[in-house]
Design a protein around this motif. Sequence first.
Motif, short mmCIF file in Angstrom:
data_model
loop_
_atom_site.label_atom_id
_atom_site.label_comp_id
_atom_site.label_asym_id
_atom_site.label_seq_id
_atom_site.Cartn_x
_atom_site.Cartn_y
_atom_site.Cartn_z
N GLY A 274 0.85 -1.19 0.00
CA GLY A 274 0.00 0.00 0.00
C GLY A 274 0.88 1.24 0.00
O GLY A 274 1.79 1.38 -0.82
N PRO A 275 0.66 2.14 0.97
CA PRO A 275 1.46 3.38 1.00
C PRO A 275 2.83 3.20 1.66
O PRO A 275 3.57 4.17 1.81
N LEU A 276 3.15 1.98 2.07
CA LEU A 276 4.41 1.73 2.78
C LEU A 276 5.45 1.10 1.85
O LEU A 276 5.15 0.12 1.15
N ILE A 277 6.66 1.66 1.85
CA ILE A 277 7.77 1.08 1.09
C ILE A 277 8.81 0.57 2.08
O ILE A 277 9.28 1.33 2.93
N THR B 22 3.84 5.50 -4.38
CA THR B 22 3.25 4.17 -4.24
C THR B 22 1.98 4.11 -5.09
O THR B 22 1.44 5.14 -5.51
N LEU B 23 1.52 2.90 -5.35
CA LEU B 23 0.36 2.75 -6.22
C LEU B 23 -0.93 3.08 -5.49
O LEU B 23 -1.20 2.52 -4.42
N VAL C 46 -4.91 2.82 -4.83
CA VAL C 46 -5.93 1.82 -5.15
C VAL C 46 -6.82 2.38 -6.25
O VAL C 46 -7.09 3.59 -6.28
#
Lengths: 249, 76
Positions: free
Chosen positions: A143-146, B31-32, B34
């Motif tokens: 998700g938003p975490l790398i 980041t991707l 949704v």
Amino acid sequence: MKAALRTGIFVAAILPGLSFGGARHFGFIYEAPTSAPGSFELENWVTWAPTINPEHSDQVAFRHEIEIGITDRLQASIYLADWFYQNDPAKSGFTYSDSAIELIYNLTNPVIDPIGLSLYQEYRGGDRFFEWESKLIAQKNLGPLILAYNATVEAVWEGKGLTDHEGEFQQAVGASYEISPRISVGIELLHEFVFPKWQDEEKIRNVFIGPNVAVRHGNWFVTVTALAQATATSEEADFQVRTIFGFGL
Amino acid sequence: MATARKEQSVNLAMLDEGRTLFAHRCIECHTLPVVWRYSSKDWPDIVDSMSQRASLKPAEREAIIAYIIAVRLGEH
């Protein structure tokens, strides 16, 4: 160094309208995705490394790097110049250090594959200085975490006749959370094993840890990471603050 | 099969390319998101606005949009 800078400006001038290579989320850790083919980006690095050891001096290091997307999986970079300013009572001033070539080949994707992997190879040369550096880059996007991990092996030859040598193994791990499409914040940790003369007799281990923030908009980004040394190695800087400013050409 | 902009026909190969490009190019900067975060009406403009930064050719841009719209359709 001037010749290298002139070359960079010339190359930038003859390749107008090209696109952005991508934004960095970390200052000291590489990420697995490579630049899009045809992209062309200039990155400027500034790393401030102060120390409280009176036998050593504060240093500010600079890097000017052109990053080029070659194919969907291959990226090349040219370090036009690495140079630094040293605040030393005996000899203060600017010094050219080296230039380098870096290649990154992407193997798997951090989103659609279980883990994203890339291989990194760098060759660096300067006055009485040569360095070879290899890196395994691993990354997972949740998700938003790398989440990113680098394992690095480097070997240095320097001095007259390149007879002095040193090795290093480094592990780096970091996390970056995207709090908005333009801003990410996170943490980075470096663990270094230094091998003077390629020996491990001195058992030199360094750990650095600290936060990062990355901001991107349009075809530019800025990433800042501030690391503090968590060990007691007097030969190393107590802090390292790195700022990377990149923009598409 | 889904239909992309300008009534362009969409096939599996195009959707597969769109998925690959979506996963590879977009994460170079962020980041991707949704796919249901934005509406099917908004996605083409969002992808258009980033296509130069991501070095997307027109056909690649259409493939990404087709993939996103197909995924959204599949979820309803």
